[in-house]
Design an enzyme around this catalytic site. Structure first.
Site, PDB file in Angstrom:
ATOM      1  N   LYS A   1       0.828  -1.213   0.000  1.00 30.31           N
ATOM      2  CA  LYS A   1       0.000   0.000   0.000  1.00 30.31           C
ATOM      3  C   LYS A   1       0.861   1.261   0.000  1.00 30.31           C
ATOM      4  O   LYS A   1       0.559   2.244  -0.689  1.00 30.31           O
ATOM      5  CB  LYS A   1      -0.921  -0.005   1.223  1.00 30.31           C
ATOM      6  CG  LYS A   1      -1.734   1.290   1.413  1.00 30.31           C
ATOM      7  CD  LYS A   1      -2.711   1.512   0.273  1.00 30.31           C
ATOM      8  CE  LYS A   1      -3.400   2.874   0.358  1.00 30.31           C
ATOM      9  NZ  LYS A   1      -4.231   3.044   1.547  1.00 30.31           N
ATOM     10  N   LEU A   2       1.961   1.262   0.727  1.00 28.63           N
ATOM     11  CA  LEU A   2       2.831   2.430   0.761  1.00 28.63           C
ATOM     12  C   LEU A   2       3.442   2.699  -0.604  1.00 28.63           C
ATOM     13  O   LEU A   2       3.554   3.855  -1.037  1.00 28.63           O
ATOM     14  CB  LEU A   2       3.924   2.256   1.820  1.00 28.63           C
ATOM     15  CG  LEU A   2       3.448   2.217   3.274  1.00 28.63           C
ATOM     16  CD1 LEU A   2       4.639   1.985   4.206  1.00 28.63           C
ATOM     17  CD2 LEU A   2       2.715   3.494   3.662  1.00 28.63           C
TER      18      LEU A   2
END
Length: 298
Positions: free
Chosen positions: A181-182
């Site tokens: 996600k990052l």
């Protein structure tokens, strides 16, 4: 005190406690309700959860009441401290074996801490941040990144199918989904600031921004995101699909993770500075394309 009774068990469908009913949480709750999953909803400010009652959710006064008896606990909150505080508030209603689908973007350190707390409580922890904004949340077309024990998949599958158009299983390790996600958020953050800077430059040079949009339209340099975000600025509609303040928070989480891994991210650092300036100018609650205002001199 509750305002509806849809949290009653439905054969073959897991009951879900949704903790956090902001932009994303409320949309996800509505997607669950459309799939006819029993939903209890709780928000620290109850008024934000109340509209879900008319859609069929049971709105509760406390987090503990929301999670009591739920098969799946879905947290959709702003940051790690908010998730930790909510878990503490819900403690009296928790029982071992419940599946915790933790969908808040909280960063790597907080993900590790929350996984440890879940283990201590006997919860089955799934790291499950989502990619998408207001509209995909409301339509049930989010992309959900998930990591955690594969044995929990049958229980959460109906939930994931309701809130997402696609599920990406990142592995068994809690944290694997957050890492993915990052990386994804880094792309989005760089993209939105690229849009903002092009509009700023067009304005500064006296070039009609719509001429720029038309010049790239339909070609390899075009994206729907460019057209949508530019239109939001040009039309003056900064209703948040993803708030600028949240984008700033995520930028800092990305920089923390990059620093810990020995990676230098010059563009994300510059994006965080732009978000900071825009927030200081009063745009924090607007859509993140309000970073446009960080590049204006007048």
């Amino acid at each position: 005190m509750t305002t509806a009774s849809s949290a009653d068990a439905v054969p073959g469908k897991p009951s879900v406690a949704v903790l956090g009913t902001g932009i994303m949480g409320s949309g996800m709750a509505r997607s669950l309700l459309r799939a006819r999953l029993p939903v209890r909803a709780w928000n620290r400010t109850r008024a934000k959860a109340e509209p879900l009652a008319t859609a069929g959710a049971t709105v509760t006064d406390t987090a503990a009441e929301a999670v009591r008896g739920a098969d799946v606990i879905l947290t959709v909150l702003n940051d790690g401290p908010a998730v930790a505080e909510t878990l503490t508030a819900a403690a009296d209603g928790l029982r071992p074996g419940q599946v915790w689908l933790q969908s808040s973007t909280v960063g790597l350190d907080a993900t590790t801490e929350l996984a440890h707390r879940a283990a201590g409580l006997g919860l089955v922890y799934l790291d499950a941040p989502v990619s998408g904004t207001r509209q995909p949340a409301e339509q049930g077309t989010l992309t959900v990144f998930v990591s955690g024990p594969s044995g929990a998949r049958p229980t959460v599958r109906p939930v994931l199918e309701a809130i997402g158009g696609r599920t990406v299983w990142a592995g068994e390790d809690p944290g694997a989904a957050t890492r993915l996600k990052l990386v994804t958020n880094a792309w989005v953050i760089n993209l939105v600031n690229g849009v903002a800077e092009c509009l700023n430059l067009a304005e500064g040079l006296g070039t009609d921004p719509r001429l720029f949009l038309d010049a790239v339209k339909g070609g390899p340099l075009d994206t729907p995101y460019l057209q949508q975000k530019a239109a939001a600025v040009l039309d003056g509609d900064l209703t948040p699909s993803f708030a600028l303040s949240t984008a700033l928070k995520d930028s800092r989480l990305i920089l923390d993770a990059a620093g810990a891994s020995g990676v230098t991210l010059d563009l994300i650092a510059a994006s965080a500075e732009r978000f900071t300036r825009a927030q200081a100018a009063g745009h924090g609650d607007q859509d993140m394309i309000a970073t446009y205002y960080a590049g204006r001199t007048g």
